[in-house]
Motif scaffolding. Sequence first.
Motif, mmCIF file in Angstrom:
data_model
loop_
_atom_site.group_PDB
_atom_site.id
_atom_site.type_symbol
_atom_site.label_atom_id
_atom_site.label_comp_id
_atom_site.label_asym_id
_atom_site.label_seq_id
_atom_site.Cartn_x
_atom_site.Cartn_y
_atom_site.Cartn_z
ATOM 1 N N SER A 185 0.841 -1.200 0.000
ATOM 2 C CA SER A 185 0.000 0.000 0.000
ATOM 3 C C SER A 185 0.872 1.244 0.000
ATOM 4 C CB SER A 185 -0.909 0.007 1.238
ATOM 5 O OG SER A 185 -0.206 0.517 2.355
ATOM 6 N N ILE A 186 0.203 2.380 -0.061
ATOM 7 C CA ILE A 186 0.898 3.669 -0.044
ATOM 8 C C ILE A 186 1.356 4.047 1.366
ATOM 9 C CG2 ILE A 186 -1.111 5.124 0.423
ATOM 10 C CD1 ILE A 186 -0.179 6.957 -1.829
ATOM 11 N N LEU A 187 0.895 3.316 2.396
ATOM 12 C CA LEU A 187 1.084 3.773 3.783
ATOM 13 C C LEU A 187 2.545 3.944 4.173
ATOM 14 C CD1 LEU A 187 -1.673 1.909 5.800
ATOM 15 C CD2 LEU A 187 -1.689 4.208 4.831
ATOM 16 N N ALA A 217 -10.384 4.134 8.725
ATOM 17 C CA ALA A 217 -10.018 5.555 8.694
ATOM 18 C C ALA A 217 -8.668 5.778 9.378
ATOM 19 C CB ALA A 217 -11.112 6.392 9.373
ATOM 20 N N LEU A 218 -8.444 5.113 10.502
ATOM 21 C CA LEU A 218 -7.187 5.292 11.244
ATOM 22 C C LEU A 218 -5.983 4.863 10.410
ATOM 23 C CD1 LEU A 218 -8.331 3.968 14.737
ATOM 24 C CD2 LEU A 218 -7.864 6.352 14.108
ATOM 25 N N LEU A 219 -6.168 3.843 9.560
ATOM 26 C CA LEU A 219 -5.039 3.383 8.747
ATOM 27 C C LEU A 219 -4.452 4.517 7.915
ATOM 28 C CD1 LEU A 219 -6.337 -0.108 7.527
ATOM 29 C CD2 LEU A 219 -4.543 0.352 9.220
ATOM 30 N N PHE A 220 -5.326 5.387 7.388
ATOM 31 C CA PHE A 220 -4.822 6.492 6.552
ATOM 32 C C PHE A 220 -3.971 7.464 7.369
ATOM 33 C CE2 PHE A 220 -5.205 10.491 4.085
ATOM 34 C CZ PHE A 220 -4.704 10.035 2.874
ATOM 35 N N GLU A 221 -4.147 7.463 8.687
ATOM 36 C CA GLU A 221 -3.321 8.357 9.520
ATOM 37 C C GLU A 221 -1.842 7.961 9.498
ATOM 38 O OE1 GLU A 221 -4.721 9.204 13.469
ATOM 39 O OE2 GLU A 221 -6.718 9.752 12.756
ATOM 40 N N ARG A 223 -0.267 7.534 6.929
ATOM 41 C CA ARG A 223 0.237 8.422 5.885
ATOM 42 C C ARG A 223 0.147 9.897 6.287
ATOM 43 N NH1 ARG A 223 1.636 8.962 0.700
ATOM 44 N NH2 ARG A 223 0.743 10.612 -0.559
ATOM 45 N N SER A 224 -1.025 10.280 6.793
ATOM 46 C CA SER A 224 -1.222 11.716 7.053
ATOM 47 C C SER A 224 -0.311 12.210 8.184
ATOM 48 C CB SER A 224 -2.697 12.016 7.360
ATOM 49 O OG SER A 224 -3.125 11.326 8.508
ATOM 50 N N ARG A 225 0.026 11.342 9.130
ATOM 51 C CA ARG A 225 0.959 11.766 10.184
ATOM 52 C C ARG A 225 2.375 11.930 9.640
ATOM 53 N NH1 ARG A 225 -1.028 11.235 15.586
ATOM 54 N NH2 ARG A 225 -3.219 10.691 15.431
ATOM 55 N N LEU A 227 2.920 12.940 6.512
ATOM 56 C CA LEU A 227 2.861 14.158 5.697
ATOM 57 C C LEU A 227 2.730 15.407 6.549
ATOM 58 C CD1 LEU A 227 0.413 12.975 2.880
ATOM 59 C CD2 LEU A 227 2.846 13.524 2.592
ATOM 60 N N ARG A 228 1.973 15.335 7.647
ATOM 61 C CA ARG A 228 1.599 16.539 8.381
ATOM 62 C C ARG A 228 2.322 16.704 9.699
ATOM 63 N NH1 ARG A 228 -0.527 20.746 6.371
ATOM 64 N NH2 ARG A 228 -1.988 21.127 8.077
ATOM 65 N N GLU A 229 2.811 15.628 10.271
ATOM 66 C CA GLU A 229 3.418 15.713 11.596
ATOM 67 C C GLU A 229 4.853 15.211 11.600
ATOM 68 O OE1 GLU A 229 0.668 13.633 14.161
ATOM 69 O OE2 GLU A 229 -0.788 15.279 14.084
ATOM 70 N N PRO B 122 -4.817 14.029 11.949
ATOM 71 C CA PRO B 122 -4.547 14.896 10.805
ATOM 72 C C PRO B 122 -5.095 14.222 9.543
ATOM 73 C CG PRO B 122 -2.567 13.686 11.399
ATOM 74 C CD PRO B 122 -3.609 13.347 12.439
ATOM 75 N N VAL B 124 -5.617 14.753 5.029
ATOM 76 C CA VAL B 124 -5.228 15.516 3.845
ATOM 77 C C VAL B 124 -5.980 15.016 2.616
ATOM 78 C CG1 VAL B 124 -2.885 16.092 4.646
ATOM 79 C CG2 VAL B 124 -3.284 13.918 3.464
ATOM 80 N N GLN B 170 -12.965 13.330 6.311
ATOM 81 C CA GLN B 170 -12.414 12.096 6.860
ATOM 82 C C GLN B 170 -12.039 11.191 5.700
ATOM 83 O OE1 GLN B 170 -12.318 10.893 10.397
ATOM 84 N NE2 GLN B 170 -10.842 9.733 9.182
ATOM 85 N N THR B 171 -10.811 10.686 5.717
ATOM 86 C CA THR B 171 -10.391 9.715 4.704
ATOM 87 C C THR B 171 -10.587 8.302 5.238
ATOM 88 O OG1 THR B 171 -8.734 11.256 3.885
ATOM 89 C CG2 THR B 171 -8.467 8.943 3.272
ATOM 90 N N VAL B 172 -11.062 7.400 4.394
ATOM 91 C CA VAL B 172 -11.206 5.979 4.747
ATOM 92 C C VAL B 172 -10.528 5.158 3.648
ATOM 93 C CG1 VAL B 172 -12.816 4.204 5.521
ATOM 94 C CG2 VAL B 172 -13.468 6.606 5.720
ATOM 95 N N MET B 173 -9.708 4.191 4.041
ATOM 96 C CA MET B 173 -8.811 3.494 3.105
ATOM 97 C C MET B 173 -9.491 2.411 2.260
ATOM 98 S SD MET B 173 -5.179 3.630 3.252
ATOM 99 C CE MET B 173 -4.669 1.901 3.387
ATOM 100 N N GLU B 176 -8.162 1.102 -1.327
ATOM 101 C CA GLU B 176 -6.823 0.507 -1.301
ATOM 102 C C GLU B 176 -6.815 -0.808 -0.516
ATOM 103 O OE1 GLU B 176 -3.592 3.151 -0.334
ATOM 104 O OE2 GLU B 176 -2.151 1.679 -1.090
ATOM 105 N N VAL B 180 -5.343 -4.195 -2.196
ATOM 106 C CA VAL B 180 -4.215 -4.995 -1.691
ATOM 107 C C VAL B 180 -4.686 -6.350 -1.176
ATOM 108 C CG1 VAL B 180 -2.767 -2.988 -1.165
ATOM 109 C CG2 VAL B 180 -4.193 -3.983 0.644
#
Lengths: 313, 313
Positions: A185-187, A217-221, A223-225, A227-229, B122, B124, B170-173, B176, B180
């Motif tokens: 995945s992109i994660l 939803a948490l899985l995408f964090e 990535r976002s953490r 990018l953003r944190e 966070p 995006v 809100q992003t949900v994976m 993807e 996968v």
Amino acid sequence: MATAAPLRILGDWGTSNLRLWLVADDTVIDRRDGAGLAAMEPGESPASVFVDRVAQWTDAYGPLPALLCGMVGANIGWRQTPYAECPAGAADLAARLTRVEARSGPVAIVPGVACRSPIGGPDVMRGEETQLVGAAAMAGTDDNGEQLFCLPGTHSKWAAMAGGAIHRFQTVMTGELFAVLSRHSILLDRTPAEATVAGFDAGVARVRAAGAGALPALLFEVRSRRLREGMMMDEATGFLSGLLIGAELAGIAAGRADGAIGAVTIIGSPSLAQHYARALPHFGGEGKMIDGDAAVRAGLSLIAAQAMMEMSV
Amino acid sequence: MATAAPLRILGDWGTSNLRLWLVADDTVIDRRDGAGLAAMEPGESPASVFVDRVAQWTDAYGPLPALLCGMVGANIGWRQTPYAECPAGAADLAARLTRVEARSGPVAIVPGVACRSPIGGPDVMRGEETQLVGAAAMAGTDDNGEQLFCLPGTHSKWAAMAGGAIHRFQTVMTGELFAVLSRHSILLDRTPAEATVAGFDAGVARVRAAGAGALPALLFEVRSRRLREGMMMDEATGFLSGLLIGAELAGIAAGRADGAIGAVTIIGSPSLAQHYARALPHFGGEGKMIDGDAAVRAGLSLIAAQAMMEMSV
């Protein structure tokens, strides 16, 4: 040598690993480790691989009976064996062995176990049943109350056991989710790093706060953490692991009468078991550990003892 | 021709697709479709690819201003653009354009949008913000009450909008996870089939009954139902899709004041949007659909109009 304990071969043959022990009663005489079923070459069969792996032993001692558990009994294995239905203990497994004849001697394959899971779906295991009955014997199980056992892994198994038998169990895809998400995945940009403990703890705390229902939803964090944190790759790897193991534990806790996992015996490699033991207190659980290798050998010995009449040569 | 509307190029350049329109006001004069950023060859740059793709237009009309949205503004794109913070509408996006000069004329790139998500992490987006402001203009949004928009996809976005601006999302994976798991996990033997509607409905019903917190356990049922209940591959593919979309909708419903999703505008391709519209009523939701292509063009036109003073050549 007529009074010596008869020699036999015990084995755990899974998708990734083959472990074989030459034993006399409970004493290990010798050991062979090799690649699992997924590593078989074209032209090889499980029968030819097995006969080859134990040739030194049969050359020395003549034909030897063998007892094997694991995916060797699946459609990708030597001979597809039926599932035993829960409740299933060592005697039930011994009564449902599938027998094949090999040049190395008679081979018996342990059945898988099936049940209706606590969340109401069909569930199956193959290989873990042997670890479970072995671990139950090592830990001691009551005839009255059920005890909880966990085998973390690619497909984690949570089993309620009593009197040495598996009463019901639940599979959770945690390990395979981690593998496919970290590699494909992109994660983690497909380059997972060594996981940090701080990242793992943050992931466990995050899913505990937001609830396991928020996992997709948490899985995408992850990535976002980054990018953003500015979360680094090793921390993000731990965060992903913490989210997934935390979600597994939250799901198990939700199915318990009081919403807390309570006492659980964790069977497996110390490195993975330690992650579970670390996260368990956040979900009302407390873990003690049993080594997975010791558990499977104990289980095979128990099943062999139950089947001894047929197994002896 | 001095009174004719000025020509400009609008474009959506993502990881997988490039869509370019030559427009005069809201009238589309011509269109070019191509591969996305992931398909760039070694030695190509986004600048060289872009100049090449629009060469027929600039040959005919001279230098043309362009407005682009999507991953073209990410680190894998032409020029990394900052994120605009929520709330963000067309005027906010127009005020934060990143400008680059190309041989084809001046190019402006729409910023991504960032926020603190409803579950507190966070979050995006990059590209979806343009579809959202376009869809909000097409659907009409109130200045007072928030309206819910959904962009299903690889990384589904759920946005609360008011007065044409994105207030939070809100992003949900989901997409993807499906990709996968169907390609790289044991669930579908890496050979996903065309999904059946019956399988999809069964997956939605299953996750609704067991709860989204059980998803990591329910996923394994894709396998166990094939092994134990003879579920065929096409039904199992639908079941996996239903589990994942159902879990997404359950998570969104859990975050709503009354536990029901309510009215939602779904932006995207009709085939994917129809799956969401089908599952929504099980979670107290009702969907109406807006075509994704039309939405991105409307959004680009809005942002271009806001930025017109600088955009005109």
